[in-house]
Design a protein around this motif. Structure first.
Motif, PDB file in Angstrom:
ATOM      1  N   SER A  15       0.820  -1.224   0.000  1.00  0.00           N
ATOM      2  CA  SER A  15       0.000   0.000   0.000  1.00  0.00           C
ATOM      3  C   SER A  15       0.851   1.270   0.000  1.00  0.00           C
ATOM      4  O   SER A  15       0.399   2.320  -0.429  1.00  0.00           O
ATOM      5  CB  SER A  15      -0.968   0.000   1.181  1.00  0.00           C
ATOM      6  N   SER A  16       2.108   1.169   0.423  1.00  0.00           N
ATOM      7  CA  SER A  16       2.955   2.373   0.444  1.00  0.00           C
ATOM      8  C   SER A  16       3.247   2.885  -0.969  1.00  0.00           C
ATOM      9  O   SER A  16       3.644   4.026  -1.158  1.00  0.00           O
ATOM     10  CB  SER A  16       4.275   2.083   1.149  1.00  0.00           C
ATOM     11  N   LYS A  76       1.151   3.573  -3.149  1.00  0.00           N
ATOM     12  CA  LYS A  76       0.148   4.585  -3.500  1.00  0.00           C
ATOM     13  C   LYS A  76       0.030   5.657  -2.425  1.00  0.00           C
ATOM     14  O   LYS A  76      -0.518   6.715  -2.649  1.00  0.00           O
ATOM     15  CB  LYS A  76      -1.229   3.913  -3.686  1.00  0.00           C
ATOM     16  N   ASN A  77       0.514   5.357  -1.234  1.00  0.00           N
ATOM     17  CA  ASN A  77       0.343   6.279  -0.114  1.00  0.00           C
ATOM     18  C   ASN A  77       1.704   6.587   0.511  1.00  0.00           C
ATOM     19  O   ASN A  77       2.276   5.760   1.219  1.00  0.00           O
ATOM     20  CB  ASN A  77      -0.599   5.624   0.907  1.00  0.00           C
ATOM     21  N   GLU A 118       2.524   8.308   2.902  1.00  0.00           N
ATOM     22  CA  GLU A 118       2.589   8.404   4.368  1.00  0.00           C
ATOM     23  C   GLU A 118       3.019   7.069   4.973  1.00  0.00           C
ATOM     24  O   GLU A 118       3.497   7.014   6.085  1.00  0.00           O
ATOM     25  CB  GLU A 118       1.206   8.764   4.954  1.00  0.00           C
TER      26      GLU A 118
END
Ligand code: AMP
Ligand code: MG
Length: 351
Positions: free
Chosen positions: A221-222, A224-225, A227
């Motif tokens: 998921s990192s 796309k994100n 944070e």
């Protein structure tokens, strides 16, 4: 140090002996580092079992010590010595994609490779490159080779021996020159240590191709994100960047031209990276065509060459068009986003 340069025909014949490859292998046995072509980009290889050899990779590249290296092998028999176990899904992926641009993360066998290679993790990344010179070098040396891309850390990866020479001449023992590489972006990295495999870095093998073999795959998921902390340590670093600041421009060529005009009116020298379809629409100080949006393999192949070519002109700012994220497009956009340090300009604000 003196850097040797050996030229080898890409289509090495397994039945012949190549003194250049033998000499390169003998340097590897002396724990020196040697650059060699793979089907993705040029790699900087060293004996993965030796702390001394692996430390030289980090020193030559200026690579942060917490960014682990991929170990390159030429036969699956080498795998048994390095990994603790081979999960069923990993085996399917190996059977289908090796040799090829897919790196698989396994649980490692303690002590099998230098701890510097794995940056202290209990997993190890492995791949079998699909390039006759790389395979011949690994099998001639008989060593597993730790090999990141053969560029200075932060710069675009090398897709020609000349790029390696520009970055690392005098810092490494030698360069095997086998001509330009094929795919042009690095391997896909997939973690197979859990129940569902996770893509940690998009690359030469697409998510769609992986799904056709193992049906279920997640994407870290990192990716796309920003944070979130990436599962692959190397993904947190800025990378692939040309000397001038790069911005990704999401919009029509007419709009981007107005932005370019504004910058030029301020006295700035502007570069544009465009698709073949739109390159002739622009007026700027340097316009580089990186291939057709309808043939993303062509874009992947020329991406790093084009990013490096901008450095030949003293530009103040570069704008790049964006590309569809299907197939190898996911890897292209991942590298461009990192090269731009996540800086985007958009014609229309997103909802
Ligand atoms: P490079 O060698 O420059 O192509 O980068 C190798 C990539 O693989 C980096 O993003 C590393 O962080 C990643 N990598 C290598 N080994 C591991 C590992 N054991 N676990 C997760 N990622 C890894
Ligand atoms: Mg790299």
């Amino acid at each position: 140090m003196k850097t040797e340069r050996w030229s080898v025909d890409k289509d090495v014949d397994k039945n012949k002996s190549y003194p250049q490859i033998k000499e390169a292998a003998s340097f590897l046995h002396k724990n020196e580092v040697v650059a060699f072509p793979t089907e993705t980009v040029y790699g900087l290889g060293a004996n993965a079992k030796s702390d001394e050899a692996v430390a030289k990779i980090f020193a030559a590249k200026g690579r942060p010590a917490d960014n682990p290296l991929i170990v390159h092998i030429s036969s699956t028999s080498q795998l048994q010595d390095i990994v603790a176990s081979i999960p069923e899904k990993a085996r399917k992926l190996m059977d289908h994609f090796w040799p090829g641009p897919l790196t698989i993360i396994f649980q490692k066998k303690q002590g099998a490779v230098s701890d510097l290679v794995t940056a202290g993790l209990d997993t190890v990344a492995l791949r079998m490159p699909d390039h006759p010179i790389a395979l011949e070098l690994i099998s001639t040396s008989g060593l597993p080779l730790a090999a990141p891309s053969a560029n200075r850390s932060g710069k675009p990866s090398p897709t020609a021996a000349e790029h390696v020479a520009n970055d690392l001449m005098g810092k490494i023992a030698g360069i095997l020159d086998g001509g330009p590489t094929g795919v042009g972006v690095e391997s896909t990295v997939i973690d197979c240590t859990g129940t569902t495999p996770i893509i940690l870095r998009p690359g030469g093998v697409s998510k769609e191709e992986i799904e056709s073999i193992i049906y279920q795959v997640e994407v870290d998921s990192s990716l796309k994100n920003q944070e979130q902390k990436p599962k692959s340590p190397g993904m947190k670093y800025k990378h692939y960047a040309p000397a001038a600041p790069l911005f990704l421009a999401d919009g029509e060529p007419e709009w981007l031209q107005t932005v370019i005009n504004e910058k030029r009116n301020q006295g700035l020298k502007v570069g544009v990276m465009a698709s073949s379809e739109t390159a002739s629409d622009y007026d700027a100080d340097m316009i580089l065509d990186c291939g057709s949006k309808a043939n993303l393999n062509e874009v992947a192949h020329s991406l790093y060459h084009v990013l490096r070519a901008f450095d030949e002109a003293q530009l103040d700012i570069i704008f790049s068009e964006t590309f569809p994220e299907t197939g190898v497009g996911a890897a292209i956009m991942n590298r461009l986003d990192k090269a731009a340090g996540h800086n985007w300009i958009r014609q229309k604000a997103r909802p």
